[in-house]
Design an enzyme around this catalytic site. Structure first.
Site, PDB file in Angstrom:
ATOM      1  NE  ARG A  26      41.535  27.830  49.614  1.00 20.42           N
ATOM      2  CZ  ARG A  26      41.812  28.733  48.685  1.00 20.42           C
ATOM      3  NH1 ARG A  26      40.838  29.393  48.095  1.00 20.42           N
ATOM      4  NH2 ARG A  26      43.041  28.992  48.354  1.00 20.42           N
ATOM      5  NE  ARG A  30      36.887  34.113  48.718  1.00 16.60           N
ATOM      6  CZ  ARG A  30      37.880  34.322  47.860  1.00 16.60           C
ATOM      7  NH1 ARG A  30      38.198  35.539  47.509  1.00 16.60           N
ATOM      8  NH2 ARG A  30      38.529  33.307  47.354  1.00 16.60           N
ATOM      9  NE  ARG A  39      38.066  37.810  53.389  1.00 14.74           N
ATOM     10  CZ  ARG A  39      38.483  38.967  52.936  1.00 14.74           C
ATOM     11  NH1 ARG A  39      37.757  40.055  53.119  1.00 14.74           N
ATOM     12  NH2 ARG A  39      39.633  39.061  52.295  1.00 14.74           N
ATOM     13  CG  ASP A  76      46.255  30.852  53.180  1.00 14.65           C
ATOM     14  OD1 ASP A  76      45.184  30.708  52.566  1.00 14.65           O
ATOM     15  OD2 ASP A  76      47.355  30.963  52.599  1.00 14.65           O
ATOM     16  CE1 TYR A 153      50.140  31.805  45.843  1.00 14.01           C
ATOM     17  CE2 TYR A 153      50.894  29.617  46.483  1.00 14.01           C
ATOM     18  CZ  TYR A 153      49.948  30.438  45.908  1.00 14.01           C
ATOM     19  OH  TYR A 153      48.796  29.899  45.386  1.00 14.01           O
TER      20      TYR A 153
HETATM   21  O1  CP3 Z   1      39.969  24.342  53.388  1.00 12.89           O
HETATM   22  C1  CP3 Z   1      39.566  25.083  54.311  1.00 12.89           C
HETATM   23  O2  CP3 Z   1      38.375  25.354  54.505  1.00 12.89           O
HETATM   24  C2  CP3 Z   1      40.606  25.606  55.282  1.00 12.89           C
HETATM   25  C3  CP3 Z   1      41.145  26.863  54.980  1.00 12.89           C
HETATM   26  C4  CP3 Z   1      42.138  27.066  53.836  1.00 12.89           C
HETATM   27  C5  CP3 Z   1      42.300  28.335  53.227  1.00 12.89           C
HETATM   28  N1  CP3 Z   1      43.359  28.268  52.385  1.00 12.89           N
HETATM   29  C6  CP3 Z   1      41.481  29.511  53.521  1.00 12.89           C
HETATM   30  C7  CP3 Z   1      41.490  30.649  52.573  1.00 12.89           C
HETATM   31  C8  CP3 Z   1      43.089  26.213  53.269  1.00 12.89           C
HETATM   32  C9  CP3 Z   1      43.313  24.733  53.508  1.00 12.89           C
HETATM   33  C10 CP3 Z   1      43.854  26.990  52.354  1.00 12.89           C
HETATM   34  C11 CP3 Z   1      44.995  26.455  51.616  1.00 12.89           C
HETATM   35  C12 CP3 Z   1      45.622  27.269  50.568  1.00 12.89           C
HETATM   36  N2  CP3 Z   1      45.860  28.619  50.569  1.00 12.89           N
HETATM   37  C13 CP3 Z   1      46.188  26.745  49.381  1.00 12.89           C
HETATM   38  C14 CP3 Z   1      46.273  25.283  49.033  1.00 12.89           C
HETATM   39  C15 CP3 Z   1      44.992  24.728  48.557  1.00 12.89           C
HETATM   40  C16 CP3 Z   1      44.571  25.229  47.192  1.00 12.89           C
HETATM   41  O3  CP3 Z   1      43.518  25.862  47.114  1.00 12.89           O
HETATM   42  O4  CP3 Z   1      45.309  24.960  46.250  1.00 12.89           O
HETATM   43  C17 CP3 Z   1      46.710  27.825  48.650  1.00 12.89           C
HETATM   44  C18 CP3 Z   1      47.400  27.750  47.303  1.00 12.89           C
HETATM   45  C19 CP3 Z   1      46.507  29.002  49.417  1.00 12.89           C
HETATM   46  C20 CP3 Z   1      46.982  30.372  49.105  1.00 12.89           C
HETATM   47  C21 CP3 Z   1      45.867  31.320  49.021  1.00 12.89           C
HETATM   48  N3  CP3 Z   1      45.125  31.740  50.096  1.00 12.89           N
HETATM   49  C22 CP3 Z   1      45.364  31.945  47.869  1.00 12.89           C
HETATM   50  C23 CP3 Z   1      45.898  31.739  46.463  1.00 12.89           C
HETATM   51  C24 CP3 Z   1      44.318  32.751  48.284  1.00 12.89           C
HETATM   52  C25 CP3 Z   1      43.523  33.704  47.468  1.00 12.89           C
HETATM   53  C26 CP3 Z   1      42.766  32.984  46.427  1.00 12.89           C
HETATM   54  C27 CP3 Z   1      41.312  33.186  46.630  1.00 12.89           C
HETATM   55  O5  CP3 Z   1      40.599  32.164  46.588  1.00 12.89           O
HETATM   56  O6  CP3 Z   1      40.934  34.335  46.823  1.00 12.89           O
HETATM   57  C28 CP3 Z   1      44.151  32.582  49.682  1.00 12.89           C
HETATM   58  C29 CP3 Z   1      43.132  33.227  50.538  1.00 12.89           C
HETATM   59  C30 CP3 Z   1      42.198  32.314  51.249  1.00 12.89           C
HETATM   60  N4  CP3 Z   1      42.593  31.235  51.991  1.00 12.89           N
HETATM   61  C31 CP3 Z   1      40.797  32.450  51.351  1.00 12.89           C
HETATM   62  C32 CP3 Z   1      40.349  31.421  52.187  1.00 12.89           C
HETATM   63  C33 CP3 Z   1      38.935  31.161  52.663  1.00 12.89           C
HETATM   64  C34 CP3 Z   1      39.978  33.560  50.734  1.00 12.89           C
HETATM   65  C35 CP3 Z   1      40.279  34.779  51.516  1.00 12.89           C
HETATM   66  C36 CP3 Z   1      39.112  35.689  51.663  1.00 12.89           C
HETATM   67  O7  CP3 Z   1      38.308  35.500  52.599  1.00 12.89           O
HETATM   68  O8  CP3 Z   1      39.037  36.626  50.870  1.00 12.89           O
END
Ligand code: CP3
Length: 358
Positions: A26, A30, A39, A76, A153
């Protein structure tokens, strides 16, 4: 095209490096003000993912600030269930949600196996654009979720703490769950091969929720399908003199510390581990297998001395072997102070030099 900084790929191949490469799960997100701005400009998270120029920009943002050794494409894991027609959306302040969820065998039977080259072309476009923009500065990582993690999910309808619905299906209708996992594995393999064709130089599979399973269920419902994916991937030639001719795969099961031997047996190139694992206890590290991890992301809230001490602890546990990729044990938290992230990355580079003799 050559790679200017190939430490990350060399470490994945367990070759010598001058210091330990680092990237952060990640790393685009944010905690960066420029991400929050981007965003807002996009309007919502999905538009950001689906607009290649914006996804490319989000990928590059952390690399402008920090001396990271790899980029990960901004996207994602839930783009796959979305491409299967479930209607992914994010409400601000909440986790991901689906308009339609999977509740029974009939839902699973009627799920299509989409052609990701078409339905997820925005990801492939973002990858090729980002490769061009990176111009070989660092390698670009492609990724997907594991079948089990995506299924959680799809069946829970979003994030879950208890996983009641999917576990109920696992124990009362395992054949239905197997059908879903099989469809997901096939779709993910197509998706990852398309990412490789578009320019992804290594692949990471996120099995974020494998650790909630019993050890038998983990093997049958999560690891088995990751193994299936590995057998379908076009990884190229591992024995080539040019490391760019081979696409290494990292498997990361959060909470999978008790199953590292089983994970290794899949033939993956690297194991990602969370902070519960003592790296010195992983057998064959740096010989047969590379290891990615594993600082507790909460340490980035502490002061600099604590960061230094814990970074050194991780480096010391891994020891003077090849094949370590420094990372957090899970994604960076959104409230992490940026100056600590900067300090952390420099600390890894500085302190790791003495563990390498390249
Ligand atoms: O790593 C990176 O920088 C690349 C981008 C990336 C995102 N999600 C961007 C994202 C990657 C590799 C992921 C993977 C992801 N997504 C996983 C596996 C890794 C982990 O963290 O366990 C999972 C389970 C998800 C599913 C997901 N996407 C969730 C549960 C959420 C919301 C949780 C939260 O942190 O708010 C997301 C949204 C998400 N994916 C965001 C980002 C930057 C936040 C969205 C926003 O901008 O509000």
């Amino acid at each position: 095209m050559t790679i200017i900084n190939d430490r990350y790929l060399r470490a994945l191949h367990c070759l010598p490096v001058d210091y330990t490469p680092i990237w952060m799960m990640r790393q685009a997100g944010r905690y960066l003000p420029e991400y929050r701005q981007l965003r807002a400009l996009a309007g919502n998270f999905m538009t950001l993912c689906q607009t290649p120029e914006l996804a490319c920009e989000a990928t590059l943002q952390p690399l402008r600030r920090f001396d990271l050794d790899a980029a990960i494409i901004f996207s994602d894991i839930l783009t796959i269930p979305d491409a299967m027609g479930l209607g992914l959306y994010f409400e601000s302040g909440e986790g991901p949600k689906f308009e339609r969820k999977i509740t029974n065998l009939n839902d699973i039977k009627s799920l299509p196996i989409p052609d990701p080259v078409e339905s997820l072309s925005y990801v492939m476009d973002a990858i090729s654009l980002t490769r061009k923009e990176l111009a070989g500065r660092v390698p670009l990582i492609g990724f997907s979720g594991s079948p089990w993690t995506l299924a959680t999910y799809m069946i829970e309808g979003g994030s879950s703490k208890t996983f009641t619905k999917i576990k109920k299906m696992l124990y009362s209708d395992p054949a239905a769950l197997h059908m879903l996992l099989d469809k997901l594995a096939k779709t993910i393999a197509l998706y990852l091969n398309a990412q490789i064709a578009a320019g992804a130089q290594s692949i990471m599979i996120f099995d974020t929720w494998g650790g909630v399973l019993s050890h038998q269920a983990y093997k049958e419902f999560s690891l088995y399908y990751m193994q299936q994916i590995l057998s379908m991937l076009h990884q190229g030639d591992k024995n080539s003199d040019n490391i760019l001719d081979y696409i290494p795969v990292t498997l990361f099961t959060k909470g999978g510390g008790l199953w590292l031997e089983e994970i290794k047996q899949t033939g993956c190139d690297a194991i990602g581990v969370d902070w519960t694992v003592n790296l010195s206890k992983i057998t064959g590290r740096g010989k047969q297998i590379a290891v990615q991890g594993n600082l507790d992301p909460s340490i980035l809230y502490a002061d600099k001395q604590v960061i230094d001490k814990n970074v050194l602890q991780v480096l010391d546990e891994f020891g003077s072997h090849n094949g370590h990729i420094f990372n957090l044990g899970h994604g960076i938290d959104q409230n992490t102070p940026i100056e600590n992230v900067q300090y952390f990355i420099d600390s890894v580079h500085q302190q790791s030099k003495r563990f390498h003799y390249a």
